[in-house]
Design an enzyme around this catalytic site. Structure first.
Site, PDB file in Angstrom:
ATOM      1  N   HIS A  56       5.807 -27.991  11.393  1.00 51.85           N
ATOM      2  CA  HIS A  56       6.548 -26.734  11.461  1.00 51.85           C
ATOM      3  C   HIS A  56       7.729 -26.735  10.494  1.00 51.85           C
ATOM      4  CE1 HIS A  56       4.124 -26.118  14.959  1.00 51.85           C
ATOM      5  NE2 HIS A  56       4.691 -27.113  15.628  1.00 51.85           N
ATOM      6  N   HIS A 218       0.800 -23.467  16.691  1.00 50.07           N
ATOM      7  CA  HIS A 218      -0.185 -24.531  16.538  1.00 50.07           C
ATOM      8  C   HIS A 218      -1.559 -23.935  16.280  1.00 50.07           C
ATOM      9  CE1 HIS A 218       3.006 -25.845  19.311  1.00 50.07           C
ATOM     10  NE2 HIS A 218       3.028 -26.889  18.501  1.00 50.07           N
TER      11      HIS A 218
END
Lengths: 356, 356
Positions: A56, A218
């Site tokens: 991320h 995700h």
């Protein structure tokens, strides 16, 4: 799998070595893995520590530095870091003023940070955990109970990091963090999937003309799939979902320092209303160019204006990503004088820098 | 074609409207198209103006602001802006101190900026053009004679913008700009192609396991195609090409203000040598996540160290892109006290900000 990597098993460690080489103002510890500001601990200042699965970036390691995070714990890609990482990061970062763990609401992260808090408490440090759960797309998902933690994390880490820098004590940092989370809502979408290196194939498959509305960071499923629409139409969907979201009640779990136990209480987010001022984040999922984000910003700003919401500050770019996924998310965080003051305060990190 | 757009014909104008909404400190003119700092012209300060085809964002519009560009002219995607854009931008931005046009070395850009310089001269302003030609991958390509202009542009705009802010006169700004260009070398590679909206299909096609070494920022061919190698091996190729590049002789074209004509003279870049300090840019082509750039940075820094090159400053992220292309480029610019001073000076633009 087309990626700029060497061996799959070394992806994370080599990226961290790159961060260490590029940012000598950070200390990158490789076993266990954490990134901490050089010179920590800082006497009298609360340590603000976050972490989560890698993939991320720049979240969270890119936000370590003056006026933001004291330390960050990177897990394997899309996998929670372990309690020992968090515990060692806390020992490296914590002064007597204590530690606040900022935790995105995914089951593994929440559990591991609770274990870490207990360990840190055992060392004699004051500690508290704050959960970010701001994704209006889904309640309960593949990865979590309740709302997922996404873009509000970026705003919260900036604001609370600045408050800690300014000398807020632990309880004041926690109160401010809970307020920012309560004020924030987000939603995302994907044009393409992403590929976790260890998996070697895309996390999910979208058709040539399909998009995933409400996607998680995700690549976990969102609300629905649909044919690719115009950017204005997609932006309308996401912005209205955020602005129309009603009161949201969650159960907070708080560490009771006196009795060394977790206690629960309810907290409710109020909906946005006309007259609110917000900090807006138009975020790339990683593979979307900034030029397209400005097309999103254009429509989002029009909708906010029409609904009486003023945009006080903004970020446009990749701040909480999903590897090379194409897509975007919108985060709006209601702001007030206290939040704005800390938003505008100087910050010096790899990914956010101003005033220094 | 999966893009966050409405109609193909409105892509650029809507992205510019988004920039205008997000950055009220900039004035975005839509006919003709240019972005200029609010409050321009600034008395006594040289106007630094750049431009080029769109699709390389944040270059150039994202670099307009205090301490960097005074104005930028965006062409259609991968297409030179027109002389009237440059002329109108100059009229909006120029004080009596004059105008420096920063031009990436592509045939259309060079010609149009020369026409614009003649028009600006006709208005009574001092003017000079500086060409950036730093790409060591190819000499003469689909788009240009000589080396293409790529990543050094970012460094040059920052350094010369700060010099103009500090009161350098036109000749001093030009001399500094030519020095930075002479000190800079770049090379890029692509994992994937990109799609120009008006074309609707990828600019080129790479096989599942193929990469293009030496790719241009418009997806134009590089040196060769090869099977995807490890990031360390690719980074070695690019870094060594940059560091091993010998003296490079170019013919500068300069505007002779007295005689209102273009004159030519030669200028030669010296190779890098042990003991040099550099500003390093590890740049995403647009679709590559920052985490992978750090793997590139790791190896590049090792090679520089082994060859006695110290990295004085660095940028890691998307700064000169090719829409959503996956890949990266490396730029190294030799630095000295003058360049470092202006690199470190405050800057406040959408894409680069520090000290303010």
């Amino acid at each position: 799998m087309k990626k700029l990597i060497n061996a799959v098993e070394n992806v994370l460690i080599e990226q961290l070595q790159g961060m260490a080489a590029a940012h000598p103002e950070l200390t990158v510890n490789l076993d266990p893995r954490y990134i901490v500001r050089a010179g920590a601990p800082f006497a009298g200042k609360v340590a603000i520590i976050s972490g989560g699965g890698s993939g991320h970036e720049p979240l969270h390691g890119g936000f370590v530095g003056h006026g933001m995070l004291t330390a960050a714990c990177p897990g394997e890609v899309f996998t929670s870091p372990t309690p020992d990482q968090m515990y060692e990061a806390a020992k490296a970062a914590a002064s007597d003023a204590g530690v606040v763990f900022i935790v995105k609401n995914y089951t593994g992260d929440v559990l591991n940070f609770e274990t870490a808090a207990e360990m840190v408490h055992g060392e004699g440090f004051k500690v508290q955990n704050v959960i970010v759960d701001d994704d209006v797309a889904v309640k309960d998902s593949l990865y979590t109970a309740g709302r997922r933690g996404v873009g509000t994390t970026v705003i919260l880490e900036k604001v609370v990091g600045a408050a800690a820098e300014a000398g807020y004590d632990l309880d004041a940092c926690v109160e401010l963090a809970r307020k920012v989370n309560s004020y924030g809502r987000s939603m995302g979408m994907a044009l393409t999937s992403c590929t976790v290196p260890a998996a070697g194939k895309p996390t999910f498959v979208l058709g040539e003309d399909e998009t995933e509305i409400g996607v998680g960071i995700h690549g976990e499923p969102g609300q629905y799939r649909e044919k690719l629409r115009r950017v204005d139409a997609i932006t309308e969907t996401l912005t209205h979902e955020i602005l129309n979201d009603g009161p949201y009640k969650r159960t907070l779990r708080e560490w009771d320092r006196e009795n060394a136990t977790w206690i629960e209480r309810d907290m409710t987010d109020e909906p946005f209303k006309s007259g609110d001022a917000v900090i807006a984040l138009v975020n790339s999922m990683g593979g979307t160019p900034v030029s397209e984000l400005y097309a999103v910003y254009r429509k989002m700003a029009q909708i906010c204006e029409a609904r009486g919401i003023s945009i006080a500050r903004k970020l446009v770019g990749p701040y909480i990503t999903s590897l090379e996924m194409q897509g975007f998310s919108i985060t709006l965080v209601k702001t007030d004088d206290e939040i704005l003051k800390f938003w505008d305060a100087p910050v010096l990190t790899p990914a956010l820098r101003w005033g220094m």
